[in-house]
Motif scaffolding. Structure first.
Motif, PDB file in Angstrom:
ATOM      1  N   ILE A   9       0.662  -1.212   0.101  1.00  0.00           N
ATOM      2  CA  ILE A   9      -0.110  -0.191   0.004  1.00  0.00           C
ATOM      3  C   ILE A   9       0.696   1.275   0.047  1.00  0.00           C
ATOM      4  N   SER A  10       0.401   2.430  -0.469  1.00  0.00           N
ATOM      5  CA  SER A  10       1.124   3.552  -0.691  1.00  0.00           C
ATOM      6  C   SER A  10       0.943   4.221   0.717  1.00  0.00           C
ATOM      7  N   ALA A  11       2.196   4.903   1.108  1.00  0.00           N
ATOM      8  CA  ALA A  11       2.172   5.462   2.391  1.00  0.00           C
ATOM      9  C   ALA A  11       3.136   6.575   2.389  1.00  0.00           C
ATOM     10  N   TYR A  12       2.985   7.553   3.493  1.00  0.00           N
ATOM     11  CA  TYR A  12       3.947   8.432   3.879  1.00  0.00           C
ATOM     12  C   TYR A  12       4.366   7.908   5.048  1.00  0.00           C
ATOM     13  N   LYS A  13       5.766   7.855   5.319  1.00  0.00           N
ATOM     14  CA  LYS A  13       6.207   7.511   6.771  1.00  0.00           C
ATOM     15  C   LYS A  13       6.856   8.494   7.044  1.00  0.00           C
ATOM     16  N   ILE A  14       6.506   8.906   8.398  1.00  0.00           N
ATOM     17  CA  ILE A  14       6.899   9.844   9.385  1.00  0.00           C
ATOM     18  C   ILE A  14       7.535   9.470  10.372  1.00  0.00           C
ATOM     19  N   THR A  15       8.611   9.948  10.741  1.00  0.00           N
ATOM     20  CA  THR A  15       9.690  10.086  11.727  1.00  0.00           C
ATOM     21  C   THR A  15       9.867  10.935  12.771  1.00  0.00           C
ATOM     22  N   ASN A  16       9.313  12.085  12.817  1.00  0.00           N
ATOM     23  CA  ASN A  16       9.091  12.891  13.805  1.00  0.00           C
ATOM     24  C   ASN A  16       8.014  13.893  13.836  1.00  0.00           C
ATOM     25  N   TRP A  17       7.782  14.697  14.579  1.00  0.00           N
ATOM     26  CA  TRP A  17       6.297  15.631  14.652  1.00  0.00           C
ATOM     27  C   TRP A  17       6.407  16.492  13.688  1.00  0.00           C
ATOM     28  N   THR A  18       7.451  17.269  13.358  1.00  0.00           N
ATOM     29  CA  THR A  18       7.531  18.284  12.556  1.00  0.00           C
ATOM     30  C   THR A  18       7.079  17.797  11.058  1.00  0.00           C
ATOM     31  N   GLU A  19       7.553  16.364  10.694  1.00  0.00           N
ATOM     32  CA  GLU A  19       7.005  15.909   9.223  1.00  0.00           C
ATOM     33  C   GLU A  19       5.533  15.793   9.375  1.00  0.00           C
ATOM     34  N   PHE A  20       5.030  15.235  10.473  1.00  0.00           N
ATOM     35  CA  PHE A  20       3.592  14.953  10.797  1.00  0.00           C
ATOM     36  C   PHE A  20       2.754  16.065  10.620  1.00  0.00           C
ATOM     37  N   SER A  21       3.169  17.429  11.054  1.00  0.00           N
ATOM     38  CA  SER A  21       2.573  18.459  10.991  1.00  0.00           C
ATOM     39  C   SER A  21       2.433  19.058   9.875  1.00  0.00           C
TER      40      SER A  21
END
Length: 105
Positions: free
Chosen positions: A89-101
């Motif tokens: 499945i396609s996904a964004y992989k986030i490794t910290n809060w800044t990326e998530f925001s």
């Protein structure tokens, strides 16, 4: 054989990836509460994915950089993908809060 549920939109290519569903921490059965409303939503989501594909990638949370990856956003889409026989499945992989925001804007 790899069967990918690929998103039609990819607004954040720097975080984008295609991940094996078996590597995701999404073990919960969304029907476990036997809720009629939830079953209807999943049926509607299943039909939408069958008709239109996946619009947006799911979001994976990987603060500890370990497996399995945690599905932060899109667990029902993962469940439907698995039900329909997809392996990836396609996904964004986030490794910290800044990326998530950034992905949440």
């Amino acid at each position: 054989m790899k069967l990918l549920l690929k998103s039609s939109r990819n607004d954040f290519p720097e975080y984008y990836g295609e991940y094996p569903i078996e590597d995701l921490n999404n073990c919960a059965d969304p029907l476990r509460f036997d809720c009629e409303t939830r079953a209807f939503r999943l049926e509607s989501l299943t039909m939408d994915i069958q008709d239109n594909g996946l619009t947006h990638p799911i979001i994976l949370w990987d603060l500890r950089r370990t497996y399995p990856l945690y599905v932060q956003v899109g667990s029902q889409r993962v469940w439907v993908a698995k039900k329909l026989g997809y392996t990836h499945i396609s996904a964004y992989k986030i490794t910290n809060w800044t990326e998530f925001s950034q992905c949440d804007e």
